[in-house]
Structures are given as C-alpha cells and as structure tokens.
Design an enzyme around this catalytic site. Structure first.
Site, PDB file in Angstrom:
ATOM      1  N   HIS A  27     -13.782   2.418   2.125  1.00 58.72           N
ATOM      2  CA  HIS A  27     -14.130   2.582   3.531  1.00 58.72           C
ATOM      3  C   HIS A  27     -15.439   3.353   3.570  1.00 58.72           C
ATOM      4  CE1 HIS A  27     -12.628   3.428   7.865  1.00 58.72           C
ATOM      5  NE2 HIS A  27     -13.945   3.537   7.819  1.00 58.72           N
ATOM      6  N   GLN A  49       0.836  -1.192   0.000  1.00 57.04           N
ATOM      7  CA  GLN A  49       0.000   0.000   0.000  1.00 57.04           C
ATOM      8  C   GLN A  49       0.876   1.248   0.000  1.00 57.04           C
ATOM      9  OE1 GLN A  49      -2.919   1.594   3.289  1.00 57.04           O
ATOM     10  NE2 GLN A  49      -3.996   0.073   2.049  1.00 57.04           N
ATOM     11  N   CYS A  59      -6.723   7.448   3.856  1.00 55.35           N
ATOM     12  CA  CYS A  59      -6.183   7.670   5.191  1.00 55.35           C
ATOM     13  C   CYS A  59      -6.346   9.135   5.609  1.00 55.35           C
ATOM     14  CB  CYS A  59      -4.712   7.275   5.234  1.00 55.35           C
ATOM     15  SG  CYS A  59      -3.949   7.488   6.866  1.00 55.35           S
TER      16      CYS A  59
END
Length: 319
Positions: free
Chosen positions: A154, A53, A83
């Site tokens: 997400h 990643q 993130c």
C-alpha cells in the site's frame, strides 16, 4: 476490507471476473484457531483463486492458522502488516509490525515451513516517523529472505499516532514511485501495488512498472469495474456481458444460502454499487434497502430490484 469482503461479496465478485485473485477480510490467528472455522473460513468453490489474509505476530500461531487455511483449500496465505486499525495495533499485529521487520520475517519463515501454498506479505511503505526508503527496504528484504512469495505494498504511510483508520486510507500522500523503486531494487520479487487505484485504466498503467495491482475500495464500492478486468487485462471475455446477467447468475448461490438460513440482506448489501450512472440505479438501491431486510425476503426481491434498471445498460456502464 474487514467486514466487507466476506464470502458473499467474493462469490459476487467472482461472477464479474474469473482471473482476479480474491482476498478474504483479515482474520486474526486467534479467531482462526479458536473460533467457528466453518463460519469464518468457509467459502464456495467458485471463489478460487482465493487468498486467506491473516493478522498476527506469533510465528507459531501464524503457522498453525496458515495450516488450517491450507487445509480449508485456500490458494494463498497472506500476512497483513499494513492495516492501521486501532484493534490491530492493540493486538500487536497489522501496520505496527512495520517497526519489527525481524519478527515479521520470523512469522513468514514459520508459515512457509507449515504450508505448501504461496505465502505473501501486505505492508505499507512505512509508519509514523519512519523513513520509507529505509523502512520498506528493510521489511521487504527481511521477508523475502524468509521466503515470502510476493509483496503487496500500500503506497502510503500509516500514521498510527494522530490519524484514525479512516483517515489513514486517504490523508497520507500516495507515493507510487517508492513502490516502483522497490521493484527496481528487487527485480526477481513479485511486487503488487495497492492504494488509491480508482479503476482498470489506472491499474494497466501501474502494470508497466510492477507485477500486479490490488484494488480495494474501488472494487467494493464500484464492483462494475471488475467486469473490465478479464477483457482489458487478460484479453478474455468477462464471465457475463452485463451486471444484470451477473446478478441473475448469482441466483442459485443466493437460493442455496437462503436455504441455509442466511438473510437476503447479508448478501445483497454487497450489491449497492453494482449500477452506476445508469437509469434506475437509485430505485434499485432503494428497493433492496427497503425489501431486502424483511424477514423471509427471497430472490424475488433482487429480481424486482434489477427490473428497475434500464434494460439497455451494457457491461461497463451497468457496472
């Protein structure tokens, strides 16, 4: 999962499931290109299948970092644009890039041209005041047009202004239906759902609507759950019948790492959640905490800790 899913964590998790795809912690392009590559990118062959990643926003740097990752033997390169950490916002990568779908698409295009392995994108459903119906669709269509092989979503917004990274993991409400709608709108694109999935039963329910499920904190904090992945989702036996068996199978790996100068605690810190609601679990954790940090601590410390667990603990309970 920065500072969590290092090579020792992944080696441990691979002893719990043969089939799950494992991911590295996010690494910046600068670290990959200019840092100690063996320390940052090195992994044990048992970890396959394994995805690297990356965090970055410069297409040329991401292409180079992706090529380096492919040369190291990674099976997939994942670009993280989900993130919410302050560190990634300041560096113009991570979730803030949801505001720049065209740039993310250019990054994906450059990475796809640089490597032969799969290139995927992990994102949120939106950030700050974005409308998730518009923001997720724009990003998804842009990166798929540039060649992204899958989308990991997400199912929360990230509030970059007003919430801390920790708060962003829990406070924004989950919207699984938004991810389901994305899958219906893009039926030919693999869509993996992420965020707040507590276990394998819940993962199985999601698999009726999407192509995959990513477990983050649940897999790390309660690794015993991974013992159910292969039998419950793939119809195959788990690598080991109990957590005790899995930890015993880890011993050769641990001895090899200790011989290289790794301290025991660097490995066993990932075992804290190995036993849950099992007699002796607290004594197991205490013994590792007290003895595993001492200079020269070896595998005997781990064996002594495991000996404190009830011998009859089965796989799912032991986890």
């Amino acid at each position: 999962m920065m500072d969590w899913t290092d090579r020792h964590c992944r080696a441990f998790h691979r002893h719990l499931t043969r089939r799950a795809l494992l991911y590295t912690e996010m690494l910046t392009t600068g670290a990959v290109i200019h840092g100690d590559r063996e320390r940052l990118l090195g992994f044990d062959a048992i970890e396959h299948p394994l995805a690297l990643q990356l965090g970055g926003s410069d297409p040329r740097e991401l292409a180079l970092a992706a090529r380096i990752g492919e040369d190291f033997g990674y099976d997939e390169i994942n670009l993280n644009v989900g993130c919410p950490s302050d560190r990634v916002k300041d560096g113009r990568f991570g979730a803030c890039l949801m505001a720049e779908p065209e740039l993310v698409a250019s990054c994906v295009d450059a990475m796809k041209r640089a490597v032969k392995v799969r290139v995927t994108v992990k994102c949120r459903i939106g950030i700050d005041d974005q409308d998730p119906e518009v923001a997720l669709d724009r990003l998804a269509r842009a990166v798929v047009a540039s060649g992204s092989d899958a989308l990991i979503v997400h199912a929360r917004k990230a509030w970059l202004n007003g919430l801390s990274p920790k708060e962003n993991r829990d406070i924004p409400p989950l919207d699984y239906d938004r991810v389901y709608r994305l899958k219906r709108a893009m039926p030919d694109v693999p869509v993996i759902i992420n965020g707040g999935v507590p276990g394998i039963d819940e993962a199985r329910a999601h698999l009726d609507r999407v192509d995959g499920v990513m477990l983050g904190r649940a897999a790390y904090q309660d690794p015993w759950r991974l013992l159910s992945v292969d039998p419950d989702l793939f119809g195959e036996p788990a690598p080991h019948a109990t957590m005790q068996d899995a930890l015993e199978a880890m011993m050769p790996y641990i001895e090899e790492q200790l011989a290289r100068g790794t301290r025991l605690h660097a490995i066993t810190r990932h075992f804290v959640g190995a036993f849950h609601a099992v007699p002796g679990a607290r004594a197991f954790r205490r013994h590792l905490a007290e003895q595993g940090v001492k200079p020269g601590a070896g595998v005997g410390v781990l064996r002594d800790a495991v000996a404190r667990i009830g011998s009859a603990a089965p796989a799912k309970a032991a986890a």
